[in-house]
Design an enzyme around this catalytic site. Structure first.
Site, PDB file in Angstrom:
ATOM      1  N   HIS A   1      15.840 -44.387  87.887  1.00 27.38           N
ATOM      2  CA  HIS A   1      16.552 -44.513  86.583  1.00 27.38           C
ATOM      3  C   HIS A   1      16.631 -45.788  86.001  1.00 27.38           C
ATOM      4  O   HIS A   1      17.818 -46.412  86.059  1.00 27.38           O
ATOM      5  CB  HIS A   1      17.995 -43.632  86.746  1.00 27.38           C
ATOM      6  CG  HIS A   1      18.666 -43.150  85.396  1.00 27.38           C
ATOM      7  ND1 HIS A   1      18.136 -42.075  84.940  1.00 27.38           N
ATOM      8  CD2 HIS A   1      19.657 -43.447  85.019  1.00 27.38           C
ATOM      9  CE1 HIS A   1      18.687 -41.767  84.074  1.00 27.38           C
ATOM     10  NE2 HIS A   1      19.837 -42.570  83.793  1.00 27.38           N
TER      11      HIS A   1
ATOM     12  N   ASP B   1      13.383 -40.782  89.551  1.00 23.48           N
ATOM     13  CA  ASP B   1      14.566 -41.106  89.249  1.00 23.48           C
ATOM     14  C   ASP B   1      15.668 -40.434  90.119  1.00 23.48           C
ATOM     15  O   ASP B   1      15.608 -38.930  90.180  1.00 23.48           O
ATOM     16  CB  ASP B   1      14.625 -40.366  87.880  1.00 23.48           C
ATOM     17  CG  ASP B   1      16.093 -40.900  87.040  1.00 23.48           C
ATOM     18  OD1 ASP B   1      16.903 -40.817  87.534  1.00 23.48           O
ATOM     19  OD2 ASP B   1      15.658 -40.766  85.638  1.00 23.48           O
TER      20      ASP B   1
ATOM     21  N   SER C   1      18.847 -42.153  79.046  1.00 18.25           N
ATOM     22  CA  SER C   1      19.647 -41.073  79.641  1.00 18.25           C
ATOM     23  C   SER C   1      20.577 -40.105  78.858  1.00 18.25           C
ATOM     24  O   SER C   1      20.112 -39.418  77.866  1.00 18.25           O
ATOM     25  CB  SER C   1      20.677 -42.053  80.705  1.00 18.25           C
ATOM     26  OG  SER C   1      21.051 -41.130  81.794  1.00 18.25           O
TER      27      SER C   1
END
Length: 236
Positions: free
Chosen positions: A217, A185, A131
């Site tokens: 995610h 996601d 991320s």
């Protein structure tokens, strides 16, 4: 005891004392290093277990913890962050605090250079992240002056305006890049991952983009196994 340790950790976080990175030592002769950056609000401990389960015995893993930063997206509250995220609007050109991004890139570059004292050049160091951490790793790989052993970028994006990357490198980079994204996601959209992949294809010679159907995610064992295989190929 665990509660005490946890509260001590919280105090340290609030004081913004630099928490030492989690370091997983190589179990035999150390011939390569992975530097891996966590996502927003996490710590180096968050990824240590998963990476320990896939690391080859010659690999040392460094999982640093980000400093405490007031995060606009979090109502201005401080949390471990590599840079401030001002918005999740993918059309907002000021989504990410680029001064913070560039600080984090320099931080990663310093860690890479630090491995030289262990006899490892940049061509034996892989950088990576998840991320927000993956965003820093991608930019750090693109801006490092010599080829790295690789870059592992999970569920992430290129920070800043994508157009700014066209003139970032003169020739396609030799650093190989493994990029992965889940098509479900809900935090960093799959579309943003795809756009990042399109840009990376123009910037590096060896770019692999894997889509994981149904993955949100997060990281899955299938993805971690693919990272393990890819790292072994690049470091063999």
């Amino acid at each position: 005891k665990l509660i005490l340790l946890d509260s001590l950790l919280q105090e340290l976080l609030q004081m913004n004392v630099g928490i030492p990175p989690v370091v997983l030592k190589a179990s035999r002769t150390h011939t390569a290093t992975l530097i891996f950056l966590h996502g927003l609000g996490d710590t180096g401990m968050g990824w240590a277990g998963a990476l320990n389960s896939i690391k080859p015995d010659f690999l040392k893993v460094i999982c640093p913890t980000a400093p405490m930063v007031p995060v606009t997206l979090n109502g201005g509250a401080s949390m471990p962050a590599w840079y401030d995220i001002r918005s999740l609007d993918e059309n907002d050109s000021n989504r990410e605090d680029m001064d913070g991004v560039n600080w984090a890139v320099e931080f990663v570059h310093d860690l890479v250079k630090g491995e030289e004292k262990h006899g490892l050049g940049p061509d034996r160091v892989i950088i990576g992240g998840f991320s927000q951490g993956g965003a820093v790793a991608l930019r750090a790989a693109l801006k490092f002056p010599t080829p790295l052993a690789g870059c592992v970028s999970l569920s992430c994006y290129l920070p800043g305006n994508q157009e700014d990357y066209s003139g970032l490198v003169e020739d396609k980079l030799d650093t190989p890049v493994f990029q992965a994204h889940g098509d479900q996601d809900g935090v960093v959209s799959y579309k943003r991952g795809q756009l990042t992949a399109e840009v990376m294809d123009t910037l590096v010679k060896d770019h692999k983009f894997i889509t994981y159907p149904g993955m949100m995610h997060e990281a899955t064992m299938e993805e971690l196994d693919d990272v393990k295989t890819w790292m072994q190929q690049k470091l063999s």
